[in-house]
Write a protein that holds these residues in place. Structure first.
Motif, PDB file in Angstrom:
ATOM      1  N   GLU A 715      51.327 -17.174   3.379  1.00 33.02           N
ATOM      2  CA  GLU A 715      50.990 -15.896   2.773  1.00 33.02           C
ATOM      3  C   GLU A 715      51.834 -14.802   3.425  1.00 33.02           C
ATOM      4  N   SER A 716      52.505 -13.992   2.610  1.00 31.33           N
ATOM      5  CA  SER A 716      53.298 -12.901   3.168  1.00 31.33           C
ATOM      6  C   SER A 716      52.377 -11.792   3.655  1.00 31.33           C
ATOM      7  N   THR A 717      52.897 -10.943   4.516  1.00 29.26           N
ATOM      8  CA  THR A 717      52.096  -9.832   5.029  1.00 29.26           C
ATOM      9  C   THR A 717      51.655  -8.894   3.912  1.00 29.26           C
TER      10      THR A 717
END
Length: 829
Positions: A715-717
């Motif tokens: 999951e990206s920030t």
């Protein structure tokens, strides 16, 4: 040192230990099993054994003469020891010979060697001399079959007179390294021709050596077990004394040992403890445990160094501040020293780093602070008294006072709400929050004890144990020695105490309580009844020290005092930490015993919640709370956020904090599929709103609620922030959040109850490596829904603890981590 203090005190302790010797004689734990007897140079080996036997023979006649001189009537002879070849199983059965009255006394394994202790009567050393002669001459019978004793003698490396260490069949680490340390021994005597003669000879020799012997003994078919008090040096100064003994072990201390002493004996033990105890100076920066109970009699010699006359208070001046109930003084002993059984049995110096205070809240044990409508007021008055007198002291408030029923079933009451209000320092807008340790309340019904453990699920935590901000303490037990073969312990070792109460039948909206459990003692039973007894209790200070020094206590009262002691120890070690952090550290350090896991197996998320509602998060550990080993990373954050803001005519959610976790990504990825565990604890104090509307809804009792979430693998920030913002929006609309992150023990639906949230994630090191951010964000509370009260601008403090545990590997990730978590990024939601 005490002289007669422990005679007759421990006769039944050995009954559960009759299999101990087998545990130390087994070779099966060695990899590959024992080696076969080696092929040895017969002439050299036989000559060496003969020389060793002759050296023993040279001392035997003088020994026998001394035995006769002092009037010994049993066991004339010598005890010798056979040591095996390294990693070779000693043929010990061949050392025993009933015809010659040669007796195999004991065997044990230590390291790569096996030791056999053998009693050889006067004139019977020739038995072994003949075996060695036959070995050297390679004797055969008339049929040409070998009768040279090779299967026995080739397993023997050496023969010598027995020494004390080789008679020790208990765990090696239990034998003190200091030969002058005085402690209680279990002495196992052989029976021989007459049991009474063996006992008489041993008592005579022990007295000559300056050791004390109990009058009672336990008889087994081939051995007699007695208790002796003395040091290794005294006991081993005479070979004759050792000759009487089959084996030696360390006795187990229980509270009954010291509680059963007469007043003079107790005074001697008190003096010995004080001589090796150091106390802190009476300065205002030293942490205090403030006991809100039945008062304390500080004239007790074990307590007068822990509190002064100015530290004693009462909610009713006419009552006085003294203890009339034999309750508060006992809790003071536990809060100061812990279970005195361990303190008295130890020989090392003791450093106490905290002091005590007392407020007399009730006059009698089991009494309420006043009429029902005054509980909250009385409690608040009790808290204010030491603060008015000494406003700047760091302290933890400890209360074992509860109502006698549990009709609230988790709903906030006026009393529990007052505890929450005081903890959050509502009057000071949260500037000086307080730490409260509250007992869960007790089961005191014999029928419930007989129905254990089912009774735990139906006897619920008593008011004010449901307080959100309090550290609520239940009880478990390690005490199972009833000291009476006719009595059985109700709870097995490591299980919840029969006294403890739970939140098993509370509505699921209310907090998971108790938070933790500490030792609270046990109950014994027969088929017809159950009851308490001293050996299953904790030892503490008696409220009338001129009559007796020691007494016993139990249940969640004792457990809460132990917890308060741990809190004060942490406050002394880390004076800069907030009360919310001390509470978090205690819970974060807790672990379930294997017995708890077996009683309430944690498989699903609901199972884990069920386990917590009975056993809390388990038993805290002071050393785990103080620091982390190289395979356990623990990071602490103390911060503040603003959960809400005024926007137009309404109030909206404001801040979210994003913490970058400095996990060493390369080191975790190097562990690959290895299983790791991440534990997260979030602790904060809420301002209560105990109106009818508040108790009807989980959203409206607390001023605010906080949540935490961790970024998922891959999951990206930005995606993580968007997901957390969406979750916060759902909370605003009072909709359930159901994240898909399955590897948490509790998950979002179970963990976010009360004002202390803890959960554990398990997965691979590679997955953890990509979980580099943790978010703390606000959820619904009455600061937001009651804008007319104008509390929406207040800040909310919180403490966050995150730890990871990895398997024992060559990868040391601890040294790769920054010393603290980065300053959080404030993000508007």
């Amino acid at each position: 040192m005490p002289d007669q203090a422990q005679r007759d005190r421990r006769p039944h302790l050995v009954l559960s230990d009759t299999s101990q010797t087998k545990a130390f004689t087994s070779h099966s734990a060695k990899s590959g099993g024992p080696k076969p007897p080696p092929e040895l140079n017969r002439a050299q080996h036989g000559a060496a054994l003969r020389a060793q036997l002759q050296a023993i023979q040279a001392t035997t006649q003088d020994l026998i003469a001394r035995q006769r001189e002092i009037g010994l009537v049993s066991g004339l002879g010598l005890q010798i020891q056979f040591r095996s070849q390294p990693d070779v199983e000693l043929a010990f059965e061949k050392l025993h010979n009933e015809t010659s009255h040669i007796e195999l006394l004991s065997i044990h394994t230590e390291g790569e060697y096996t030791y056999a202790n053998v009693f050889v009567p006067d004139g019977m050393l020739d038995h072994f001399e003949k075996k060695i002669t036959d070995y050297l001459e390679e004797k055969k019978d008339k049929n040409g079959k070998a009768r040279d004793n090779k299967p026995l003698l080739n397993t023997i490396e050496s023969i010598r007179a027995a020494e004390l260490r080789e008679l020790w069949t208990d765990a090696p680490e239990l034998l003190p390294s200091d030969p002058d340390e005085v402690f209680w021994w279990e002495v196992w005597l052989p029976v021989r021709e007459r049991r009474d003669l063996v006992i008489g000879d041993f008592c005579k020799l022990a007295a000559l050596a300056g050791c004390e012997v109990g009058r009672h003994h336990v008889d087994f078919p081939e051995q007699t077990v007695m208790l002796m008090h003395g040091s290794q040096r005294r006991f081993s100064q005479s070979v004759m004394t050792l000759n009487c003994v089959a084996e030696l072990r360390r006795a187990k201390e229980t509270a009954e040992l010291f509680d059963g002493m007469n007043a003079e004996e107790q005074q001697q033990w008190k003096d010995e403890l004080l001589a090796r105890t150091t106390f802190p100076p009476h300065r205002d920066d030293v942490p205090r445990v403030c006991l809100l109970d039945s008062g304390v009699n500080r004239g007790h010699p074990l307590l007068e160094s822990l509190l002064s006359e100015a530290d004693l208070h009462s909610v009713e001046p006419a009552w006085g501040a003294h203890d009339e109930a034999n309750h508060g003084t006992g809790l003071a002993g536990i809060a100061g020293y812990g279970d005195l059984t361990g303190a008295l049995a130890a020989d090392h110096s003791i450093q106490v780093d905290h002091l005590l205070e007392s407020v007399k809240l009730v006059r009698e044990e089991g009494a309420n602070p006043g009429d029902s409508e005054l509980h909250a007021y009385r409690f608040g008055d009790a808290v204010s008294q030491p603060e008015v007198t000494f406003p700047h002291r760091p302290r933890v408030f400890s209360s074992a006072v509860t109502t006698s029923d549990y009709r609230d079933r988790g709903r906030p009451s006026s009393w529990s709400s007052e505890v929450d209000r005081l903890a959050a320092d509502v009057d000071g807008n949260g500037e000086f929050p307080r730490l409260f340790v509250q007992s869960a309340g007790n089961i005191r019904d014999q029928h419930a004890w007989m129905d254990y453990p089912a009774s735990l699920s139906t006897n619920l935590i008593h008011d004010p144990g449901q307080a959100w901000n309090a550290l609520t303490v239940g009880a478990y037990t390690e005490k199972v020695d009833t000291e009476d073969a006719a009595l059985l312990p109700v709870a097995q070792e490591g299980e919840p105490s029969p006294f403890t109460t739970t939140s098993a039948a509370w509505d699921k909206a209310w907090p998971l309580k108790p938070d933790v459990v500490f030792e609270g003692g046990n109950v014994s039973k027969t088929a017809a009844f159950a009851g308490t007894q001293p050996s299953l209790n904790l030892l503490t200070t008696h409220y009338k020290p001129h009559e007796r020094i020691f007494t016993t206590t139990n249940a969640t009262s004792a457990a809460s005092a132990l917890c308060s002691r741990m809190a004060a120890q942490l406050m002394a070690a880390y004076p800069q930490l907030r009360p919310e952090t001390i509470r978090a550290l205690i819970v974060h350090s807790a672990e379930w015993t294997e017995a708890m896991r077996q009683m309430y197996p944690p498989v699903t998320k609901n199972d884990h919640a069920h386990l917590i509602r009975h056993c809390g998060w388990g038993v805290p550990d002071l050393e785990r709370a103080r620091w982390s080993a190289a395979n356990s990373l623990t990071l602490i954050v103390e911060d503040t956020l603003h959960p809400y803001k005024k926007e137009g005519s309404g109030v909206k959610t404001r801040d979210m904090h994003l913490h970058a976790l400095p996990w060493p990504k390369d080191e975790l990825e190097a562990l690959g599929e290895a299983k790791v565990r991440m534990r997260v604890t979030l602790s904060y104090f809420i301002e209560p709103n105990p109106s009818a509307r508040g108790t009807a809804s989980k959203f409206h009792y607390p001023s605010h609620r906080l949540r935490f979430d961790v970024r998922r693998p891959l999951e990206s920030t930005p995606d993580f922030l968007a997901r957390v913002n969406a979750a916060a929006a759902l909370e605003e609309d009072e909709q359930a959040v159901n994240p898909k992150d399955p590897n948490w023990w509790l998950g979002n639906q179970q963990r976010h109850k009360g004002s202390l949230h803890q959960d554990v994630w398990t997965g691979t090191a590679a997955d953890l490596a990509s979980r580099g951010y943790l978010a703390v964000y606000p959820a619904m509370g009455w600061w937001r829904t009651r804008p007319k009260l104008e509390r929406y601008d207040l800040p909310a403090r919180y403490s966050l603890i995150v730890s990871i545990r990895t398997p024992e590997t060559d990868v040391d990730i601890y040294n790769a981590v920054a010393t603290q978590i980065s300053v959080p990024v404030a993000v508007e939601t």
